[in-house]
Design an enzyme around this catalytic site. Structure first.
Site, PDB file in Angstrom:
ATOM      1  N   CYS A 209       0.998  -1.287   0.218  1.00  0.00           N
ATOM      2  CA  CYS A 209       0.053   0.044  -0.036  1.00  0.00           C
ATOM      3  C   CYS A 209       0.993   1.068   0.028  1.00  0.00           C
ATOM      4  CB  CYS A 209      -0.881   0.007   1.303  1.00  0.00           C
ATOM      5  SG  CYS A 209      -1.889   1.577   1.230  1.00  0.00           S
ATOM      6  N   CYS A 212       0.511   3.258   3.623  1.00  0.00           N
ATOM      7  CA  CYS A 212       0.628   2.608   5.038  1.00  0.00           C
ATOM      8  C   CYS A 212       1.676   1.716   4.773  1.00  0.00           C
ATOM      9  CB  CYS A 212      -0.650   2.228   5.617  1.00  0.00           C
ATOM     10  SG  CYS A 212      -1.270   0.639   4.992  1.00  0.00           S
ATOM     11  N   CYS A 231      -6.560  -1.776   0.586  1.00  0.00           N
ATOM     12  CA  CYS A 231      -5.833  -1.995   1.804  1.00  0.00           C
ATOM     13  C   CYS A 231      -6.750  -2.224   3.033  1.00  0.00           C
ATOM     14  CB  CYS A 231      -4.675  -0.984   2.012  1.00  0.00           C
ATOM     15  SG  CYS A 231      -3.835  -0.927   3.444  1.00  0.00           S
ATOM     16  N   CYS A 234      -5.617   0.831   5.964  1.00  0.00           N
ATOM     17  CA  CYS A 234      -6.008   2.034   5.721  1.00  0.00           C
ATOM     18  C   CYS A 234      -7.097   2.814   4.848  1.00  0.00           C
ATOM     19  CB  CYS A 234      -4.634   2.978   5.500  1.00  0.00           C
ATOM     20  SG  CYS A 234      -4.274   2.835   3.793  1.00  0.00           S
ATOM     21  N   ASP A 359      20.886  -7.705 -17.770  1.00  0.00           N
ATOM     22  CA  ASP A 359      20.683  -8.797 -16.810  1.00  0.00           C
ATOM     23  C   ASP A 359      19.611  -9.731 -17.329  1.00  0.00           C
ATOM     24  OD1 ASP A 359      20.484 -10.213 -14.490  1.00  0.00           O
ATOM     25  OD2 ASP A 359      19.798  -8.562 -13.115  1.00  0.00           O
TER      26      ASP A 359
END
Length: 451
Positions: A209, A212, A231, A234, A359
């Site tokens: 989130c 939070c 979430c 929150c 990579d």
């Protein structure tokens, strides 16, 4: 236009004519040449255009093509960079090669590399941004997903009057407050899913989130971290969607039918990820007053783009060439292959140049283990890093007896001609795809070469 800009424009246009008409290429060099003479040439070339910037990790090229086709239904010719050359020099070339309309609305729809959004914004002052998704991609170039989004945001902040048309199913696009008007598109949550409460799969990126830092939960997921998120700590949640996918009615490896709002659409390309591309294009077209019927007509006429499920006839084989560049995109392609009902030959081409990502460890995050191997009758491994790719597939459970290394494209084509199946899927990184297309062009199998 000052003298320096005039010379830059003339030089760029002349080089494009020569490269395009004689050598059948030239998607970036004319722009490089013009920029060498006048670094700000793009500002002069684009001053009369309303510009739409399309950016994000996956889906930029297809989304751009679908938007262009939809806008053409109402506005006629649209300026774009159809080759996928999405750095500044490629965009300059697109303007140099375009014959501007004398009358009517001048629109430009440009695919822009995430790291180039700020510089392009400084020169173009866009009318709209289209944000497809942000996934982990080429760590040596972009870093983590939040670093990538910061690069995009740095550009958007320079154009507060531009509308942002974003994938509402990607939580990252709601993580930063902006003064811009925001339009969100996404997959509608079905009634029986609304009470669901679950987390994304282990190792999924972008599930914290932004308010939070707790783990985000979902009512529904389409793929990866995209879906109806919330979430529980929150209250942060998916924003209201302006445009919604209502239903997927049919899907095959080479086509999809689906309903957005009140209309059914069909595109001649497979994969859930391409529904998001169509949904983004639909959203843009509606914001530019194109009707749903006109959009449906445009989608039905859409042509396949080089390297994006590009169908190529070779000998008696049906080759499907697909660009792969990161784990999320590759996993969606592997899911697409699992819908194939016929036996097929699988070729995987891995390079590690700057445009591919140096990579190559990302291949270990892709779910080759989940691929239905019963349909794969032969595996051809190629590209400059074919040894790495071969080892990855062997670990995934492919029988080494069905695998053959093809160290160059000519050998690959010979083996494809001898393949035990009619259908062949080639999964290639960017420079490997370009190199193969160049070989196919040299052998007169393809009519156009992309540089």
């Amino acid at each position: 236009m000052n003298l320096k800009s005039g010379i830059a424009k003339l030089s760029g246009k002349s080089s494009h004519w020569v490269l395009h008409n004689i050598f059948k290429g030239g998607t970036s060099f004319p722009g490089k040449l013009a920029m060498r003479i006048d670094p700000n040439i793009l500002a002069n070339l684009a001053k009369d255009y309303e510009t739409i910037i399309v950016t994000g990790t996956n889906g930029k090229t297809m989304t751009t093509a679908l938007i262009v086709n939809a806008l053409k239904e109402k506005y006629g010719e649209i300026l774009t960079n159809p080759s996928g050359s999405n750095m500044q020099q490629g965009i300059v070339t697109a303007f140099l090669s375009h014959k501007a309309k004398r009358h009517g609305r001048k629109l430009a729809v440009l695919e822009v590399d995430e790291a180039n959004v700020k510089r392009v914004t400084e020169l173009l002052h866009p009318k709209a941004y289209v944000l497809t998704n942000i996934f982990r991609d080429q760590m040596d170039r972009y870093g983590e997903i939040y670093t990538t989004y910061d690069k995009i945001i740095d550009g958007i902040k320079l154009a507060p009057d531009a509308v942002v048309i974003a994938n509402g199913d990607a939580s990252i696009f709601s993580s930063v407050e902006l003064p811009n008007k925001k339009i969100f598109y996404g997959f509608e949550t079905k009634a029986d899913e609304a009470q669901n409460d679950f987390k994304a799969s282990v190792n999924t990126d972008g599930v914290l989130c932004p308010r939070c830092n707790h783990i985000i939960h979902y009512h529904a997921i389409s793929y990866a971290n995209l879906g109806d998120y919330f979430c529980p700590n929150c209250g942060f949640k998916r924003p209201n969607l302006s445009y919604r996918l209502k239903e997927i009615t049919e899907r095959t490896p080479n086509s999809i039918k689906f309903r957005i709002e009140n209309t059914e659409f069909a595109i001649g390309i497979g994969g859930t990820y391409n529904i998001y591309n169509a949904l983004a294009a639909f959203s843009v077209a509606r914001e530019f007053d194109v009707s749903e019927a006109e959009i449906a007509n445009a989608f039905a006429k859409n042509k396949r783009i080089f390297g994006r499920q590009e169908l190529i006839s070779y000998a008696d084989k049906e080759i499907n060439l697909i660009l792969v560049k990161n784990p999320v995109g590759l996993n969606e392609v592997l899911s697409l292959l699992n819908t194939e009902k016929s036996d097929y030959t699988l070729a995987t081409l891995l390079n590690a140049h700057h445009a591919d990502g140096i990579d190559t460890s990302w291949i270990w995050d892709a779910d080759y283990e989940g691929l239905d191997k019963s349909k794969v009758k032969q595996v051809l491994v190629g590209g400059e890093r074919h040894h790495d790719m071969g080892f990855r597939l062997e670990v995934a459970g492919f029988d080494p007896g069905t695998m053959e290394v093809t160290p160059d494209d000519n050998t690959l084509l010979t083996r494809i001609k001898e393949a035990p199946t009619k259908k062949v899927y080639i999964l290639a990184t960017y420079t490997a795809m370009l190199a193969l297309r160049s070989t196919l062009y040299d052998q007169k199998i393809l009519k156009n070469k992309i540089n």
